[in-house]
Design an enzyme around this catalytic site. Sequence first.
Site, PDB file in Angstrom:
ATOM      1  N   CYS B  78     -18.747 -31.981 -24.567  1.00  0.00           N
ATOM      2  CA  CYS B  78     -18.374 -31.216 -25.767  1.00  0.00           C
ATOM      3  C   CYS B  78     -17.547 -32.072 -26.713  1.00  0.00           C
ATOM      4  O   CYS B  78     -16.521 -32.640 -26.323  1.00  0.00           O
ATOM      5  CB  CYS B  78     -17.554 -29.990 -25.377  1.00  0.00           C
ATOM      6  SG  CYS B  78     -16.752 -29.248 -26.801  1.00  0.00           S
ATOM      7  N   ILE B  79     -17.970 -32.134 -27.957  1.00  0.00           N
ATOM      8  CA  ILE B  79     -17.312 -33.026 -28.916  1.00  0.00           C
ATOM      9  C   ILE B  79     -15.873 -32.609 -29.209  1.00  0.00           C
ATOM     10  O   ILE B  79     -14.979 -33.466 -29.261  1.00  0.00           O
ATOM     11  CB  ILE B  79     -18.142 -33.165 -30.216  1.00  0.00           C
ATOM     12  CG1 ILE B  79     -17.527 -34.232 -31.122  1.00  0.00           C
ATOM     13  CG2 ILE B  79     -18.283 -31.849 -30.958  1.00  0.00           C
ATOM     14  CD1 ILE B  79     -18.440 -34.723 -32.215  1.00  0.00           C
TER      15      ILE B  79
END
Lengths: 102, 130, 135
Positions: B78-79
């Site tokens: 997840c960024i």
Amino acid sequence: MSTLHTVNKSPFETQTLLSCLNHCREGDAVLLIEDGIYGGIEGSALSEIVKESAAGVSLYVLNEDVKARGIDPGRLLGEVSGVDYEGFVDLVTQHDRTQSWL
Amino acid sequence: MKIGVVISEGPYTHQAADTAYHFVKAALAKGHEVPRVFFYHDGVNVATRLSVPPQDERNIQKNWTELAKEHGIDMVVCIAAAQRRGLLDENEAERQGKDANNIAEGFRISGLGQLIEMGIQTDRLVMFGD
Amino acid sequence: MSDTKKFLYVNRKAPYGTIYALESLEVVLIGAAFEQDVALAFLDDGVFQLTKGQDTAGIGVKNFSPTFRALGDYDVNKLYVERESLEERGLTEDDLQEIMYEDEDDDWAEKPSIRIVSRAEMAEIMAEQDVILSF
């Protein structure tokens, strides 16, 4: 329709196992993994309440986690069945959904 | 069956990434598909290629990289969670003006939409965390 | 099978002590774009996420509690809160912030998003889901 619940915390540390059992429905399964396996021990201060709360629910422990922690399978509740990782996978596919009690 | 997996706790501190690894291996051995593993919260730390565990310990990142390569698992980090915790790929490092990147082979950084998409496209979703 | 699945976000942890509550909310906001049937469950310490009067200035952490009031704009308007969890913690519905949404099927009438449910009802809600994400 049924749910597989997983619990990974000791019931002596958090209320998670009891909360999980209190939200189970008839036909659900609860798999104790990681530190959650301590919830499957017979003769502990919580054994009776775990057994009572788990009425109508199938209880499992992950064998590898039991072995890693030096718990003799003979000390587990009679209601508890052991599964390996492949058995874990089977429980996931046999139930309609998995709820991880993190 | 298609099984999606989420790992939401950091490696070494917590057993989650190990349990997930053994679970995914078993699922694949039984002929199920694991199209994607999504790393969230501190789970993003599994993706750093800069960890150097002692030689006699398992290397959690390498285990995942190898398993994903062998079975074509899409490993998504997840960024938003990654940026908070200092996990950057080459593009992000450049975009943020950082002097290094640290994402290991086999992992890619993307948005939370990939988690929802995995929930939609798989038959079962299993979370490992704290 | 239709493309719409029932997603339940289960919140069992208090805010600020750990990041789970905030990062759960981030998933909910992103997930709203996927037009699934979304609901949030608050039980155990998760009910503390919804209390009014949160002021985080002193701990230097962003107060994300106002974001719950914006969920209606994202068509997320089912926030199930477990009554027993509130009671065990000495809370009542009055301790929670008011979260409203406009019902497009009812001439945009303002309605409360928070629905207080019993433990048994919560178990039933959980058992109706396709995907359960726990935070």
